[in-house]
Design a protein around this motif. Structure first.
Motif, mmCIF file in Angstrom:
data_model
loop_
_atom_site.group_PDB
_atom_site.id
_atom_site.type_symbol
_atom_site.label_atom_id
_atom_site.label_comp_id
_atom_site.label_asym_id
_atom_site.label_seq_id
_atom_site.Cartn_x
_atom_site.Cartn_y
_atom_site.Cartn_z
ATOM 1 N N VAL A 65 0.799 -1.294 -0.042
ATOM 2 C CA VAL A 65 -0.055 0.082 0.106
ATOM 3 C C VAL A 65 0.991 1.186 -0.072
ATOM 4 O O VAL A 65 1.600 1.542 0.851
ATOM 5 C CB VAL A 65 -0.969 0.055 1.298
ATOM 6 N N ASP A 66 0.900 2.065 -1.212
ATOM 7 C CA ASP A 66 1.689 3.246 -1.136
ATOM 8 C C ASP A 66 1.082 4.386 -0.333
ATOM 9 O O ASP A 66 -0.050 4.241 0.408
ATOM 10 C CB ASP A 66 2.087 3.373 -2.520
ATOM 11 N N ALA A 67 1.952 5.534 -0.456
ATOM 12 C CA ALA A 67 1.532 6.618 0.429
ATOM 13 C C ALA A 67 0.133 7.273 0.009
ATOM 14 O O ALA A 67 -0.423 7.823 0.647
ATOM 15 C CB ALA A 67 2.607 7.682 0.170
ATOM 16 N N PHE A 72 -0.964 -2.836 -4.227
ATOM 17 C CA PHE A 72 -0.343 -3.481 -5.307
ATOM 18 C C PHE A 72 -0.212 -4.873 -4.838
ATOM 19 O O PHE A 72 -0.060 -5.148 -3.583
ATOM 20 C CB PHE A 72 1.072 -2.896 -5.665
ATOM 21 N N LEU A 73 -0.461 -5.874 -5.745
ATOM 22 C CA LEU A 73 -0.086 -7.042 -5.595
ATOM 23 C C LEU A 73 1.183 -7.651 -6.783
ATOM 24 O O LEU A 73 1.040 -7.465 -7.679
ATOM 25 C CB LEU A 73 -1.398 -7.920 -5.921
ATOM 26 N N GLY A 74 2.133 -7.697 -5.998
ATOM 27 C CA GLY A 74 3.345 -7.856 -6.846
ATOM 28 C C GLY A 74 3.707 -6.422 -7.369
ATOM 29 O O GLY A 74 3.678 -5.470 -6.609
ATOM 30 N N ASP A 75 3.928 -6.284 -8.770
ATOM 31 C CA ASP A 75 4.138 -4.842 -9.321
ATOM 32 C C ASP A 75 2.878 -4.193 -9.986
ATOM 33 O O ASP A 75 3.010 -3.077 -10.558
ATOM 34 C CB ASP A 75 5.182 -4.928 -10.483
ATOM 35 N N GLU A 76 1.758 -5.109 -9.893
ATOM 36 C CA GLU A 76 0.619 -4.411 -10.472
ATOM 37 C C GLU A 76 -0.332 -3.754 -9.568
ATOM 38 O O GLU A 76 -0.643 -4.182 -8.372
ATOM 39 C CB GLU A 76 -0.224 -5.929 -11.009
ATOM 40 N N ALA A 77 -0.723 -2.480 -10.008
ATOM 41 C CA ALA A 77 -1.607 -1.670 -9.303
ATOM 42 C C ALA A 77 -3.036 -2.704 -9.439
ATOM 43 O O ALA A 77 -3.447 -2.962 -10.451
ATOM 44 C CB ALA A 77 -1.652 -0.165 -9.632
ATOM 45 N N ILE A 78 -3.683 -2.403 -8.114
ATOM 46 C CA ILE A 78 -5.050 -3.359 -8.249
ATOM 47 C C ILE A 78 -6.171 -2.369 -7.353
ATOM 48 O O ILE A 78 -5.654 -1.956 -5.987
ATOM 49 C CB ILE A 78 -4.922 -4.842 -7.797
ATOM 50 N N SER A 79 -7.142 -2.596 -7.854
ATOM 51 C CA SER A 79 -8.199 -1.740 -6.974
ATOM 52 C C SER A 79 -8.639 -2.598 -5.980
ATOM 53 O O SER A 79 -8.537 -3.805 -5.567
ATOM 54 C CB SER A 79 -9.654 -1.489 -8.138
ATOM 55 N N LEU A 80 -9.190 -2.192 -4.845
ATOM 56 C CA LEU A 80 -9.639 -2.628 -3.747
ATOM 57 C C LEU A 80 -10.794 -3.850 -3.913
ATOM 58 O O LEU A 80 -10.792 -4.894 -3.441
ATOM 59 C CB LEU A 80 -10.004 -1.910 -2.522
ATOM 60 N N GLU A 81 -11.476 -3.512 -5.102
ATOM 61 C CA GLU A 81 -12.538 -4.577 -5.301
ATOM 62 C C GLU A 81 -12.025 -5.849 -6.211
ATOM 63 O O GLU A 81 -12.468 -6.915 -5.725
ATOM 64 C CB GLU A 81 -13.638 -3.892 -6.250
ATOM 65 N N ARG A 82 -10.995 -5.536 -6.846
ATOM 66 C CA ARG A 82 -10.413 -6.564 -7.606
ATOM 67 C C ARG A 82 -9.362 -7.604 -6.763
ATOM 68 O O ARG A 82 -8.926 -8.739 -6.804
ATOM 69 C CB ARG A 82 -9.775 -6.184 -8.972
ATOM 70 N N LEU A 83 -8.945 -6.746 -5.626
ATOM 71 C CA LEU A 83 -8.058 -7.269 -4.714
ATOM 72 C C LEU A 83 -8.666 -8.436 -3.931
ATOM 73 O O LEU A 83 -7.772 -9.612 -3.670
ATOM 74 C CB LEU A 83 -7.404 -6.141 -3.758
ATOM 75 N N PHE A 84 -9.655 -8.536 -3.690
ATOM 76 C CA PHE A 84 -10.189 -9.657 -2.990
ATOM 77 C C PHE A 84 -10.344 -10.986 -3.911
ATOM 78 O O PHE A 84 -9.938 -12.038 -3.471
ATOM 79 C CB PHE A 84 -11.739 -9.270 -2.682
#
Length: 135
Positions: A65-67, A72-84
Motif C-alpha cells: 500500500v503506497d503513500a 499493489f499485488l506484486g508490481d501490479e496496481a490493483i483496485s480494492l474491489e479486484r484485490l479480493f
C-alpha cells in the motif's frame, strides 16, 4: 643369514588443505555479507519502524500500500474491489496462509486496515503488518 633391504615408505600425495579451507571461509563470508543486503524490489514505500521488528522468513503473499493508498499485488496496481478476487485465487484452500501488508508509513491507517480486512475476508489465516527495525 639373509639381509633384506628395508623398503622405504612411499610418500603419499596430499592436497594442501590450508589454502582450500581459506577459500571456503572466504566464500562463506561473502555469502553471509551479501545476503544481508538483499532487498525486496517493487513499490517504493517507507515502512513504519518498530523496535521489536523480526525478520520474516517464510514464503508469503505480499500486498503493498503506497503513500497515496493504492494497493499493489506484486508490481501490479490493483483496485480494492479486484484485490479480493486476486487474493482468493492466490490463497486457494490453504487455511494457514500468511498475507503480509507492507503499507507506507505516510498512508492513512484506514487504507491499510481496509486491505487487511479484504485479505481476511479472502481467506487469509494469518495477517502481518510489515515494519522495519528502528535505528
Amino acid at each position: 643369514m639373509l639381509v633384506h633391504a628395508q623398503r622405504k615408505a612411499r610418500y603419499q600425495v596430499q592436497m594442501p588443505m590450508t589454502s582450500l579451507i581459506d577459500i571456503i571461509f572466504m566464500l562463506l563470508i561473502y555469502f553471509l555479507l551479501t545476503t544481508n543486503f538483499m532487498v525486496d524490489e517493487g513499490i517504493k514505500i517507507k515502512l513504519p519502524q518498530a523496535s521489536a521488528a523480526a525478520p520474516q522468513t517464510e514464503e508469503t503473499i505480499t500486498v503493498f500500500v503506497d503513500a497515496q493508498g493504492r494497493a499493489f499485488l506484486g508490481d501490479e496496481a490493483i483496485s480494492l474491489e479486484r484485490l479480493f478476487d486476486r487474493l482468493k485465487e492466490k490463497i486457494g484452500n490453504k487455511e494457514d496462509e500468511l498475507v503480509v501488508v507492507r503499507a507506507d508509513r505516510a498512508v492513512i491507517l484506514n487504507k491499510a486496515v481496509k486491505v487487511m480486512d479484504i485479505a481476511k475476508a479472502a481467506g487469509a489465516g494469518r495477517l502481518c503488518l510489515a515494519t522495519e527495525k528502528e535505528l
